[in-house]
Motif scaffolding. Structure first.
Motif, PDB file in Angstrom:
ATOM      1  N   THR A  57      58.164  10.798 -60.553  1.00 41.52           N
ATOM      2  CA  THR A  57      57.047  11.453 -59.334  1.00 41.52           C
ATOM      3  C   THR A  57      57.010  10.439 -58.461  1.00 41.52           C
ATOM      4  O   THR A  57      57.171   9.202 -58.499  1.00 41.52           O
ATOM      5  N   ILE A  58      56.374  10.852 -57.098  1.00 38.49           N
ATOM      6  CA  ILE A  58      55.954   9.943 -56.178  1.00 38.49           C
ATOM      7  C   ILE A  58      54.796   9.096 -56.780  1.00 38.49           C
ATOM      8  O   ILE A  58      54.669   7.761 -56.585  1.00 38.49           O
ATOM      9  N   ARG A  59      53.930   9.665 -57.286  1.00 36.72           N
ATOM     10  CA  ARG A  59      52.585   8.838 -57.629  1.00 36.72           C
ATOM     11  C   ARG A  59      53.220   7.970 -58.722  1.00 36.72           C
ATOM     12  O   ARG A  59      52.796   6.614 -58.754  1.00 36.72           O
TER      13      ARG A  59
ATOM     14  N   SER B 129      54.314  12.294 -47.636  1.00 37.97           N
ATOM     15  CA  SER B 129      53.924  12.371 -49.194  1.00 37.97           C
ATOM     16  C   SER B 129      53.332  11.251 -49.842  1.00 37.97           C
ATOM     17  O   SER B 129      52.449  11.316 -50.588  1.00 37.97           O
TER      18      SER B 129
ATOM     19  N   ARG C 157      49.626  11.089 -48.709  1.00 38.30           N
ATOM     20  CA  ARG C 157      48.886  12.023 -49.391  1.00 38.30           C
ATOM     21  C   ARG C 157      48.891  11.344 -51.034  1.00 38.30           C
ATOM     22  O   ARG C 157      47.580  11.341 -51.414  1.00 38.30           O
ATOM     23  N   THR C 158      49.866  10.731 -51.458  1.00 36.89           N
ATOM     24  CA  THR C 158      49.687  10.093 -53.125  1.00 36.89           C
ATOM     25  C   THR C 158      48.746   9.018 -52.882  1.00 36.89           C
ATOM     26  O   THR C 158      47.844   8.706 -53.724  1.00 36.89           O
TER      27      THR C 158
ATOM     28  N   LYS D 281      45.236  10.216 -52.570  1.00 35.37           N
ATOM     29  CA  LYS D 281      44.640  10.931 -53.733  1.00 35.37           C
ATOM     30  C   LYS D 281      44.314   9.648 -54.762  1.00 35.37           C
ATOM     31  O   LYS D 281      43.411   9.964 -55.280  1.00 35.37           O
TER      32      LYS D 281
END
Length: 234
Positions: free
Chosen positions: A163-165, A203, A206-207, A210
């Motif tokens: 995942t990007i996270r 993206s 945004r990550t 968050k």
């Protein structure tokens, strides 16, 4: 722009002494190398780009002063960050490894920078009068390749995350460990960071946002602080 040797050695010898490629070498040996190698010198202004076309990769590029970022460019124009290099490192080992492949390289100066492009045959073709200097530089080059392999391994570890996270957390973990601190400044812009991690810039933003809202990290522009270390246990 070509530089005269006298100017080079008068202005840049302190930087050359600190460059890992010349570790353990005297001023006389460094001077002898440049006199023998006859490199092509280039001066770059901030944000100036130079391209290294296929067929021209077989060169050893030494960052004499300043800081540059090296990209590969595909046929569609997409860029991938390889590394950011300062006058404490050099870009030659990557060219050695991929010189047989049809890849376009782009070097972008972050600050006023000076590069020396050297034909590596001056190191690998034995010259009896020059053999001591050749030996020292080859030993240093092997040490630099080890660092390069570590850098590539870290890049692959980041890219292998699902995942990007996880990509972002692993990247920040690597940077934190390299700095031995939970607070550090990244050299890559958001766009370059997205390219390095092979994710969309929006993206990525945004990550990061968050993770900041969750109290995992805090950041202001490129300055990051790790607030919670539990997410860094892989």
């Amino acid at each position: 722009m070509n530089l005269q040797s006298e100017t080079l050695f008068a202005e840049y010898m302190d930087d050359l002494r600190s460059n890992p490629l010349f570790s353990g070498m005297s001023d006389a040996e460094i001077t002898a190398f440049f006199a023998y190698a006859k490199p092509e010198y280039m001066e770059l202004e901030p944000e100036q780009h130079i391209s290294i076309a296929p067929g021209d990769h077989y060169k050893l590029g030494v960052v004499l002063t300043g800081s540059v970022t090296v990209f590969t460019t595909d046929y569609s124009g997409g860029k991938t960050v390889l590394n950011t290099l300062r006058n404490t490192g050099h870009i030659g080992t990557m060219q050695f490894m991929v010189s047989k492949y049809n890849v376009l390289y782009e070097v972008v100066a972050e600050t006023p920078s000076t590069l020396a492009m050297v034909n590596p045959e001056v190191l690998v073709v034995t010259n009896e009068a020059f053999v001591t200097v050749q030996h020292k530089m080859l030993v240093n080059l092997m040490a630099a390749q080890r660092q390069l392999f570590m850098s590539l391994s870290q890049h692959l570890i980041c890219l292998s995350q699902k995942t990007i996270r996880d990509k972002v957390l692993r990247y920040l973990q690597i940077k934190s460990e390299a700095e031995r601190s939970y607070e550090f400044t990244l050299s890559l812009s958001r766009e370059d960071m997205a390219s390095y991690l092979s994710v969309d810039r929006a993206s990525l933003s945004r990550t990061l946002g968050k993770l900041k809202r969750e109290g995992v990290i805090d950041f202001r522009k490129n300055h990051f602080k790790i607030l919670s270390t539990q997410y860094f246990k892989y």
